[in-house]
Scaffold this motif. Structure first.
Motif, PDB file in Angstrom:
ATOM      1  N   ASP A   1       0.909  -1.352  -0.139  1.00 30.67           N
ATOM      2  CA  ASP A   1       0.092   0.089   0.081  1.00 30.67           C
ATOM      3  C   ASP A   1       0.731   1.192  -0.086  1.00 30.67           C
ATOM      4  OD1 ASP A   1      -2.318  -1.427  -0.067  1.00 30.67           O
ATOM      5  OD2 ASP A   1      -2.858  -1.197   2.087  1.00 30.67           O
ATOM      6  N   ALA A   2       1.961   1.142   0.565  1.00 30.58           N
ATOM      7  CA  ALA A   2       2.918   2.553   0.613  1.00 30.58           C
ATOM      8  C   ALA A   2       3.524   2.742  -0.534  1.00 30.58           C
ATOM      9  CB  ALA A   2       4.036   2.321   1.735  1.00 30.58           C
ATOM     10  N   GLU A   3       3.836   1.681  -1.509  1.00 33.20           N
ATOM     11  CA  GLU A   3       4.260   1.773  -2.846  1.00 33.20           C
ATOM     12  C   GLU A   3       3.081   2.225  -3.689  1.00 33.20           C
ATOM     13  OE1 GLU A   3       5.912  -1.850  -4.249  1.00 33.20           O
ATOM     14  OE2 GLU A   3       7.315  -2.094  -2.815  1.00 33.20           O
ATOM     15  N   ARG A   4       1.837   1.800  -3.670  1.00 39.66           N
ATOM     16  CA  ARG A   4       0.696   2.386  -4.363  1.00 39.66           C
ATOM     17  C   ARG A   4       0.542   3.652  -4.064  1.00 39.66           C
ATOM     18  NH1 ARG A   4      -3.320  -2.479  -3.372  1.00 39.66           N
ATOM     19  NH2 ARG A   4      -2.158  -4.089  -4.665  1.00 39.66           N
ATOM     20  N   ILE A   5       0.465   3.992  -2.698  1.00 39.59           N
ATOM     21  CA  ILE A   5       0.390   5.408  -2.461  1.00 39.59           C
ATOM     22  C   ILE A   5       1.393   6.254  -2.957  1.00 39.59           C
ATOM     23  CG2 ILE A   5       0.441   6.999  -0.162  1.00 39.59           C
ATOM     24  CD1 ILE A   5      -1.124   4.710   1.151  1.00 39.59           C
ATOM     25  N   LYS A   6       2.739   5.911  -2.738  1.00 43.38           N
ATOM     26  CA  LYS A   6       3.810   6.670  -3.291  1.00 43.38           C
ATOM     27  C   LYS A   6       3.495   6.990  -5.081  1.00 43.38           C
ATOM     28  CE  LYS A   6       8.147   6.305  -1.695  1.00 43.38           C
ATOM     29  NZ  LYS A   6       9.592   5.578  -1.576  1.00 43.38           N
ATOM     30  N   LYS A   7       3.105   5.985  -5.591  1.00 45.96           N
ATOM     31  CA  LYS A   7       2.758   5.954  -7.041  1.00 45.96           C
ATOM     32  C   LYS A   7       1.589   6.923  -7.179  1.00 45.96           C
ATOM     33  CE  LYS A   7       4.696   1.700  -8.581  1.00 45.96           C
ATOM     34  NZ  LYS A   7       4.215   0.554  -9.263  1.00 45.96           N
ATOM     35  N   ALA A   8       0.580   6.831  -6.543  1.00 43.23           N
ATOM     36  CA  ALA A   8      -0.738   7.421  -6.496  1.00 43.23           C
ATOM     37  C   ALA A   8      -0.328   9.071  -6.315  1.00 43.23           C
ATOM     38  CB  ALA A   8      -1.630   7.039  -5.568  1.00 43.23           C
ATOM     39  N   SER A   9       0.559   9.262  -4.972  1.00 46.00           N
ATOM     40  CA  SER A   9       0.748  10.554  -4.778  1.00 46.00           C
ATOM     41  C   SER A   9       1.674  11.456  -5.959  1.00 46.00           C
ATOM     42  CB  SER A   9       1.855  10.664  -3.566  1.00 46.00           C
ATOM     43  OG  SER A   9       1.028  10.233  -2.361  1.00 46.00           O
ATOM     44  N   ALA A  10       2.362  10.453  -6.795  1.00 46.68           N
ATOM     45  CA  ALA A  10       3.377  10.815  -7.697  1.00 46.68           C
ATOM     46  C   ALA A  10       2.608  11.181  -8.889  1.00 46.68           C
ATOM     47  CB  ALA A  10       4.413  10.127  -8.121  1.00 46.68           C
ATOM     48  N   THR A  11       1.786  10.242  -9.320  1.00 51.83           N
ATOM     49  CA  THR A  11       0.926  10.806 -10.214  1.00 51.83           C
ATOM     50  C   THR A  11      -0.267  11.823  -9.926  1.00 51.83           C
ATOM     51  OG1 THR A  11       0.569   8.185 -10.562  1.00 51.83           O
ATOM     52  CG2 THR A  11      -0.932   9.323 -11.750  1.00 51.83           C
ATOM     53  N   GLN A  12      -0.620  11.859  -8.575  1.00 56.72           N
ATOM     54  CA  GLN A  12      -1.735  13.116  -8.345  1.00 56.72           C
ATOM     55  C   GLN A  12      -0.972  14.505  -8.538  1.00 56.72           C
ATOM     56  OE1 GLN A  12      -3.009  12.881  -4.505  1.00 56.72           O
ATOM     57  NE2 GLN A  12      -4.586  14.605  -4.898  1.00 56.72           N
ATOM     58  N   LEU A  13       0.486  14.509  -8.163  1.00 58.62           N
ATOM     59  CA  LEU A  13       1.109  15.535  -8.269  1.00 58.62           C
ATOM     60  C   LEU A  13       1.400  15.813  -9.756  1.00 58.62           C
ATOM     61  CD1 LEU A  13       3.913  15.259  -5.341  1.00 58.62           C
ATOM     62  CD2 LEU A  13       1.965  16.975  -5.497  1.00 58.62           C
ATOM     63  N   SER A  14       1.872  14.996 -10.330  1.00 56.78           N
ATOM     64  CA  SER A  14       2.098  15.420 -11.715  1.00 56.78           C
ATOM     65  C   SER A  14       0.902  15.738 -12.345  1.00 56.78           C
ATOM     66  CB  SER A  14       2.580  14.030 -12.465  1.00 56.78           C
ATOM     67  OG  SER A  14       1.911  13.217 -12.886  1.00 56.78           O
ATOM     68  N   GLY A  15      -0.411  15.116 -12.072  1.00 56.88           N
ATOM     69  CA  GLY A  15      -1.786  15.500 -12.736  1.00 56.88           C
ATOM     70  C   GLY A  15      -1.839  16.774 -12.327  1.00 56.88           C
ATOM     71  N   LEU A  16      -1.931  17.354 -11.031  1.00 56.73           N
ATOM     72  CA  LEU A  16      -2.167  18.644 -10.440  1.00 56.73           C
ATOM     73  C   LEU A  16      -1.141  19.536 -11.117  1.00 56.73           C
ATOM     74  CD1 LEU A  16      -2.661  18.034  -6.528  1.00 56.73           C
ATOM     75  CD2 LEU A  16      -4.242  18.716  -8.483  1.00 56.73           C
ATOM     76  N   SER A  17       0.231  19.265 -11.294  1.00 57.06           N
ATOM     77  CA  SER A  17       1.083  20.121 -12.107  1.00 57.06           C
ATOM     78  C   SER A  17       0.579  20.380 -13.339  1.00 57.06           C
ATOM     79  CB  SER A  17       2.536  19.898 -11.933  1.00 57.06           C
ATOM     80  OG  SER A  17       2.702  18.618 -12.643  1.00 57.06           O
ATOM     81  N   LYS A  18       0.330  19.408 -13.957  1.00 58.25           N
ATOM     82  CA  LYS A  18      -0.378  19.572 -15.307  1.00 58.25           C
ATOM     83  C   LYS A  18      -1.675  20.404 -15.444  1.00 58.25           C
ATOM     84  CE  LYS A  18       1.441  15.164 -17.228  1.00 58.25           C
ATOM     85  NZ  LYS A  18       1.338  13.916 -17.611  1.00 58.25           N
ATOM     86  N   VAL A  19      -2.512  20.249 -14.397  1.00 58.55           N
ATOM     87  CA  VAL A  19      -3.634  21.009 -14.588  1.00 58.55           C
ATOM     88  C   VAL A  19      -3.226  22.443 -14.042  1.00 58.55           C
ATOM     89  CG1 VAL A  19      -5.693  21.366 -13.084  1.00 58.55           C
ATOM     90  CG2 VAL A  19      -5.098  19.197 -13.787  1.00 58.55           C
ATOM     91  N   ASN A  20      -2.265  22.590 -13.313  1.00 60.07           N
ATOM     92  CA  ASN A  20      -1.800  23.898 -12.967  1.00 60.07           C
ATOM     93  C   ASN A  20      -1.324  24.535 -14.206  1.00 60.07           C
ATOM     94  OD1 ASN A  20      -1.328  26.211 -11.606  1.00 60.07           O
ATOM     95  ND2 ASN A  20       0.578  25.515 -10.625  1.00 60.07           N
ATOM     96  N   SER A  21      -0.315  23.748 -14.781  1.00 60.98           N
ATOM     97  CA  SER A  21       0.233  24.540 -16.448  1.00 60.98           C
ATOM     98  C   SER A  21      -0.968  24.607 -17.301  1.00 60.98           C
ATOM     99  CB  SER A  21       1.232  23.556 -16.594  1.00 60.98           C
ATOM    100  OG  SER A  21       0.853  22.368 -17.137  1.00 60.98           O
ATOM    101  N   ALA A  22      -2.164  23.896 -17.209  1.00 58.45           N
ATOM    102  CA  ALA A  22      -3.115  24.113 -18.353  1.00 58.45           C
ATOM    103  C   ALA A  22      -3.666  25.114 -17.869  1.00 58.45           C
ATOM    104  CB  ALA A  22      -3.813  22.725 -18.381  1.00 58.45           C
ATOM    105  N   CYS A  23      -3.941  25.510 -16.530  1.00 54.87           N
ATOM    106  CA  CYS A  23      -4.818  26.652 -16.139  1.00 54.87           C
ATOM    107  C   CYS A  23      -3.908  27.946 -16.543  1.00 54.87           C
ATOM    108  CB  CYS A  23      -5.009  26.616 -14.716  1.00 54.87           C
ATOM    109  SG  CYS A  23      -6.569  25.445 -14.324  1.00 54.87           S
TER     110      CYS A  23
END
Length: 183
Positions: free
Chosen positions: A145-167
């Motif tokens: 679960d820690a590995e999944r959470i890490k991957k999910a956090s990384a994916t979420q951060l990259s998604g948020l940064s993409k959303v931010n750059s898109a905004c």
């Protein structure tokens, strides 16, 4: 039906001795006894012959009753002694049997108690092994679960940064298309 023996009657009290007057007139002088005192029938003094007989009978009856009483007491004591000896001779056997029975019951209890404690100990050992297995599974799951959470956090951060750059890109486009004054 057994017959019951009646208690012996109590001896009747003797009547008080009566003073009897000598009957000198009834007996002729020729029939006087050859006693030296010359008193004849008055040798007994003031006692009557029947009173003397009653006293003798009463004394014989009392002696007979005391002998019977003594015999009954002796018989009772012998019987009581026999019963006490029987009780005392059987008492050690009774105590021995009771002690042996208590020992058997106690040893049976100890064996069943020890078996029960062994079963309880075995159940606790099983519980401990199951707990150890569960702890391993929980630790493995936490690691995955820690590995999944890490991957999910990384994916979420990259998604948020993409959303931010898109905004930000969208804002640039809007800023370019519309002048600031129109807002």
């Amino acid at each position: 039906m057994a017959t019951r023996r009646a208690r012996p009657a109590k001896p009747l009290p003797l009547p008080p001795p009566q003073e009897i007057e000598p009957l000198e007139d009834d007996f002729p002088q020729s029939q006087e006894s050859g006693s030296s005192d010359g008193q004849g029938n008055q040798a007994y003094g003031s006692f009557d012959v029947s009173t003397l007989m009653l006293e003798m009978l009463q004394k014989a009856y009392d002696e007979s009753m005391s002998r019977k009483r003594a015999a009954m007491e002796k018989k009772f004591l012998l019987e009581a002694t026999k019963r006490l000896q029987l009780i005392l001779s059987t008492a050690p056997n009774v105590i021995k049997d009771a002690t042996q029975s208590a020992d058997e019951i106690f040893s049976t209890f100890l064996q069943s108690h020890a078996a029960c404690k062994d079963r309880i100990h075995n159940k606790w050992v099983e519980i401990q092994h199951e707990q150890a297995n569960l702890m391993k599974l929980v630790a493995e799951r936490d690691r995955r679960d820690a590995e999944r959470i890490k991957k999910a956090s990384a994916t979420q951060l990259s998604g948020l940064s993409k959303v931010n750059s898109a905004c930000k890109g969208f804002r640039k486009v809007i800023d370019e298309l519309l002048p600031e004054e129109e807002f």
